[in-house]
Structures are given as structure tokens and as C-alpha cells.
Design a protein around this motif. Structure first.
Motif, mmCIF file in Angstrom:
data_model
loop_
_atom_site.group_PDB
_atom_site.id
_atom_site.type_symbol
_atom_site.label_atom_id
_atom_site.label_comp_id
_atom_site.label_asym_id
_atom_site.label_seq_id
_atom_site.Cartn_x
_atom_site.Cartn_y
_atom_site.Cartn_z
ATOM 1 N N THR A 235 1.017 -1.153 -0.326
ATOM 2 C CA THR A 235 -0.417 -0.044 -0.011
ATOM 3 C C THR A 235 1.202 0.762 0.178
ATOM 4 O O THR A 235 2.048 1.163 0.563
ATOM 5 N N VAL A 236 0.277 1.858 -0.857
ATOM 6 C CA VAL A 236 0.771 3.717 -0.439
ATOM 7 C C VAL A 236 -0.010 4.550 0.128
ATOM 8 O O VAL A 236 -1.579 5.097 0.064
ATOM 9 N N VAL A 237 0.480 4.773 1.101
ATOM 10 C CA VAL A 237 -0.768 5.847 2.251
ATOM 11 C C VAL A 237 0.157 7.580 2.035
ATOM 12 O O VAL A 237 1.089 7.542 3.001
ATOM 13 N N PRO A 238 -0.334 8.589 1.986
ATOM 14 C CA PRO A 238 -0.468 9.694 1.914
ATOM 15 C C PRO A 238 -0.366 9.915 3.285
ATOM 16 O O PRO A 238 -2.268 9.917 3.566
ATOM 17 N N VAL A 239 0.631 10.840 4.223
ATOM 18 C CA VAL A 239 0.480 11.876 5.163
ATOM 19 C C VAL A 239 0.324 13.068 5.183
ATOM 20 O O VAL A 239 1.582 13.226 4.604
ATOM 21 N N ASP A 240 -0.344 13.648 4.529
ATOM 22 C CA ASP A 240 -0.140 14.623 3.697
ATOM 23 C C ASP A 240 -1.551 15.921 4.042
ATOM 24 O O ASP A 240 -1.038 16.969 2.805
#
Length: 262
Positions: A235-240
Motif C-alpha cells: 500500500t501507499v499511504v499519503p500523510v499529507d
């Protein structure tokens, strides 16, 4: 949910770039969860302020030195249970600013060095039958926000992480990616001294109206690395702060301006 719910007591964690603003918070967060931390950075002096089980110094831009240091560490201590690949570097630039030297430098640190550090660990984890990696990439790897060479390297990191997830998942290795937006570390301090109104131009692009904190990045890394995320890989999780969810500035400037008055 308390930190103890993540059950990392006795687990070994290797954190690269541990001496930096995000790295130091990662160290504290994983230590609070009971993990035994090995920190890496360019020099041992950069790790002096941290309470670590082991300290490693190598320059990611030198792939031979990086690989040798990691292989020696594995030989003496075994593969870590968890790796947080956090170290990285960039400069603010547009396409017209990119030189061959800049491009090679960004790739060497942010992609080639990351591969040199993690590939031996992934192999050892697969032989053991377990392991978890979290790569700290960037929103620049998902869409263009400037810094073309850095963005290309961070996009490559995402592809590499997914390759591990797909091809080593059957050997018990999980891999996930965090893509932070702008993170409020001390790196902003000198920029804000030079331009106290800089954030006036930055924050309108973020739906939360603020930068994310190092702790918020560390919290996501702790979750993804822990048994709480045992079914999550690739998975790719943006914390943005919502940056990649959509274009808030466009909504405000275009649709807001078009709204009928009265």
C-alpha cells in the motif's frame, strides 16, 4: 488506542536517517512501543543525541559502503524484524534547474542507496520467513510538486516497494510506503526567518490548513510496521493533510470565484 497495542516488545527495528527531524521522532515512537532500535545516518555524531541499541554510519550515495555495512550488521546481529527507510535528501528546483550532477545525486541517495541498504535485509527476511518494511517516500512520487529528480527517485522507491510486496509476500515479508506532504521540521526554520509569510502561500493547498508533524508520519509508520497491519502490504499511504486528495486551491479560486453573489 495506546502504543502498547502495537506489540513491538523485543522487536528489532532499523531506522535510517535516524538523526534527522522525522528520524528522531521515529526512534522515540518505536522505542516507546518496546522496540530495540538500530539507527543509521551519515556519521555517528549525528546519532549522539539518540538512545539506540546499535548505531551505524554510512553514506547512502556510496552503494558499496552501504551494502557492506548492512551485510556486516546482518552477519553479527541477524536481519531486523522491521526496517523504516527514512533517509533522503532533496533541493528545491524546477526542470530548468536540473543538471546531470543533480539528477545523479538525487538518484544515488533517494533510490540507489535505499536499494543498497534494503536489498540484503529483504533477502535475509525472506530466508527467515518474516519481516516488515516501511519506506518513507513523498507526495512528489505521486504527482508533480516540483523537484523533478527527487520526484523520480521517490516514484522509483514506490515501485521497488511494490515489487518486494508482490514477490516476497509469500516469504512473509510485508512492505508499505508512506508519502508525506510538507512536514513541519526544523528544516523550515531558516526559510521562515527569510520569509515569515512563506506559509501563506503553502497552507492554502492543504485541506487540513496546516503542515503535518513528524509524529503523524511516525504514527503511520508504527501502524504499518506492526502486527496491527498484518494483512496490509504493497500500500501507499499519503500523510499529507489532504494534499493529494484534490486541488483545494482550484476549488477555492475557480469555483469560489464563480459562485453567484447575493
Amino acid at each position: 488506542m495506546t502504543v502498547s497495542a502495537f506489540q513491538l516488545e523485543g522487536k528489532s527495528v532499523l531506522i535510517s536517517g535516524a538523526g534527522g527531524g522525522i528520524g528522531a521522532v521515529l526512534v522515540r515512537t518505536f522505542a516507546d512501543a518496546g522496540a530495540q532500535i538500530t539507527g543509521t545516518d551519515q556519521t555517528l555524531a549525528m546519532l549522539d543525541h539518540l538512545d539506540l541499541e546499535q548505531k551505524l554510519a554510512f553514506d547512502l550515495s556510496d552503494v558499496d559502503v552501504t551494502s557492506a555495512a548492512i551485510r556486516a550488521h546482518i552477519e553479527h546481529f541477524g536481519a531486523p524484524d522491521i526496517v523504516i527507510s527514512n533517509a533522503g535528501y532533496t533541493r528545491a528546483e524546477r526542470l530548468e534547474d536540473v543538471t546531470d550532477a543533480n539528477w545523479q545525486s538525487e538518484m544515488a541517495i533517494n533510490l540507489n542507496g535505499v536499494y543498497a541498504m534494503t536489498a540484503p535485509i529483504v533477502d535475509a527476511m525472506a530466508r527467515r520467513g518474516s519481516g516488515s518494511l516501511v519506506f518513507i517516500s513523498s507526495v512528489n512520487g505521486l504527482a508533480h510538486y516540483g523537484n523533478p529528480a527527487y520526484a523520480a527517485a521517490k516514484a522509483g522507491m514506490i515501485a521497488y516497494a511494490k515489487a518486494i510486496a508482490v514477490e516476497r509476500g509469500g516469504s512473509g515479508v510485508r512492505t508499505n510506503v508512506i508519502c508525506p506532504g510538507s512536514v513541519r521540521t526544523s528544516a523550515w526554520d531558516h526559510r521562515l526567518v527569510e520569509n515569515p509569510h512563506l506559509l501563506d502561500n503553502v497552507l492554502p493547498h492543504y485541506p487540513l490548513g496546516r503542515l503535518v508533524t513528524p509524529q503523524e508520519v511516525a504514527n503511520a509508520a508504527l501502524f504499518l510496521a506492526s502486527p496491527m497491519a498484518s494483512g496490509i502490504t504493497g500500500t501507499v499511504v499519503p500523510v499529507d493533510g489532504g494534499l493529494t486528495a484534490g486541488n483545494l486551491r482550484f476549488v477555492s479560486d475557480v469555483l469560489g470565484a464563480a459562485r453567484p453573489q447575493g
